[in-house]
Scaffold this motif. Sequence first.
Motif, PDB file in Angstrom:
ATOM      1  N   HIS A 159       0.537  -0.905   0.308  1.00 24.53           N
ATOM      2  CA  HIS A 159       0.233   0.054  -0.017  1.00 24.53           C
ATOM      3  C   HIS A 159       0.711   0.993  -0.164  1.00 24.53           C
ATOM      4  CE1 HIS A 159      -4.058  -1.861   0.975  1.00 24.53           C
ATOM      5  NE2 HIS A 159      -3.525  -3.345   1.401  1.00 24.53           N
ATOM      6  N   ASP A 192       1.794  10.863  15.598  1.00 26.19           N
ATOM      7  CA  ASP A 192       2.187   9.831  15.957  1.00 26.19           C
ATOM      8  C   ASP A 192       2.251  10.015  17.585  1.00 26.19           C
ATOM      9  OD1 ASP A 192       4.252   9.960  15.078  1.00 26.19           O
ATOM     10  OD2 ASP A 192       4.491   8.230  14.190  1.00 26.19           O
ATOM     11  N   LYS A 239       1.400   3.648  15.725  1.00 26.96           N
ATOM     12  CA  LYS A 239       1.597   3.412  14.495  1.00 26.96           C
ATOM     13  C   LYS A 239       0.701   1.945  13.616  1.00 26.96           C
ATOM     14  CE  LYS A 239       4.955   4.747  12.472  1.00 26.96           C
ATOM     15  NZ  LYS A 239       6.413   4.982  12.990  1.00 26.96           N
ATOM     16  N   ARG A 263      -2.808   2.049  11.722  1.00 30.24           N
ATOM     17  CA  ARG A 263      -3.011   1.599  10.020  1.00 30.24           C
ATOM     18  C   ARG A 263      -4.495  -0.022  10.035  1.00 30.24           C
ATOM     19  NH1 ARG A 263       2.408  -0.741  10.825  1.00 30.24           N
ATOM     20  NH2 ARG A 263       3.104   1.358   9.208  1.00 30.24           N
ATOM     21  N   LYS A 264      -4.603  -0.305  11.042  1.00 29.50           N
ATOM     22  CA  LYS A 264      -5.670  -1.863  11.036  1.00 29.50           C
ATOM     23  C   LYS A 264      -6.824   0.069  11.339  1.00 29.50           C
ATOM     24  CE  LYS A 264      -3.141  -4.471  14.691  1.00 29.50           C
ATOM     25  NZ  LYS A 264      -3.222  -4.834  15.636  1.00 29.50           N
ATOM     26  N   LYS A 312      -6.977   2.667   9.140  1.00 28.91           N
ATOM     27  CA  LYS A 312      -7.068   2.895   8.424  1.00 28.91           C
ATOM     28  C   LYS A 312      -7.216   1.620   6.961  1.00 28.91           C
ATOM     29  CE  LYS A 312      -3.973   4.476   4.884  1.00 28.91           C
ATOM     30  NZ  LYS A 312      -2.271   5.121   4.553  1.00 28.91           N
ATOM     31  N   ASN A 313      -7.440   0.695   7.257  1.00 32.41           N
ATOM     32  CA  ASN A 313      -7.189  -0.701   6.384  1.00 32.41           C
ATOM     33  C   ASN A 313      -9.090  -0.872   6.835  1.00 32.41           C
ATOM     34  OD1 ASN A 313      -4.499  -1.409   6.001  1.00 32.41           O
ATOM     35  ND2 ASN A 313      -4.704  -2.558   7.631  1.00 32.41           N
ATOM     36  N   SER A 347      -4.139   9.185   6.238  1.00 31.56           N
ATOM     37  CA  SER A 347      -2.396   8.686   6.219  1.00 31.56           C
ATOM     38  C   SER A 347      -2.522  10.597   5.575  1.00 31.56           C
ATOM     39  CB  SER A 347      -1.452   8.209   6.450  1.00 31.56           C
ATOM     40  OG  SER A 347      -2.025   7.495   7.109  1.00 31.56           O
ATOM     41  N   TYR A 391      -2.235  12.492  11.078  1.00 32.58           N
ATOM     42  CA  TYR A 391      -3.810  11.747  10.982  1.00 32.58           C
ATOM     43  C   TYR A 391      -5.114  12.638  10.240  1.00 32.58           C
ATOM     44  CZ  TYR A 391      -0.676   7.962  11.938  1.00 32.58           C
ATOM     45  OH  TYR A 391       0.733   6.886  12.047  1.00 32.58           O
TER      46      TYR A 391
END
Length: 183
Positions: free
Chosen positions: A35, A144, A159, A163-164, A166-167, A173, A178
Amino acid sequence: MLFKEVHLNGIKSGKITLAFRKWQKASVKCGSLLHTSVGLIEIGKIENISENCITEQHAIEAGFTDKQQLLKSFTHNSTETIFKISVSYHSAEPRVKLREQTELSEKVFTDLKKKLERLDNYSKKQHWTNKVLSTINDNPNLHDKGIAELTGFEKEWLKLNIRKLKNLGLTISRNVGYELSPL
């Protein structure tokens, strides 16, 4: 595997087809998708290569002006192996479409809530998702380290867990920090 923005744009356009990294062992696998800010980058063939076997053409295909510029990009740890990695643009970032949604069906909303509950319940730091999302909402573009200070969570743990989120399409980001997505 991080790429500079100029290299990402070159991969997306097809002008860059190789990457070189100096590692103890390969940290990507053939066929994996990364990604990135320009979309998904596909990792192709990965092979060890000696410095002497790197050609001027290899350097150009990796987005450098010449072999010397490519070699200067390495950290100078002589014990690491040089890897020649084929790279290509795969597709647009699927999380962008996900995060741009503003209306959800009842089922999709319920599924998203269950996923957040699961993140909370299976974490050693239970009930963190709402705290992190609220902090990002109240402090858009905060890095962060700042979010870690406000929430009391360790920066590296934070961080990984942002990301979890974001998924799931919930955060975006930015160059610095963020923000919450429209979703």
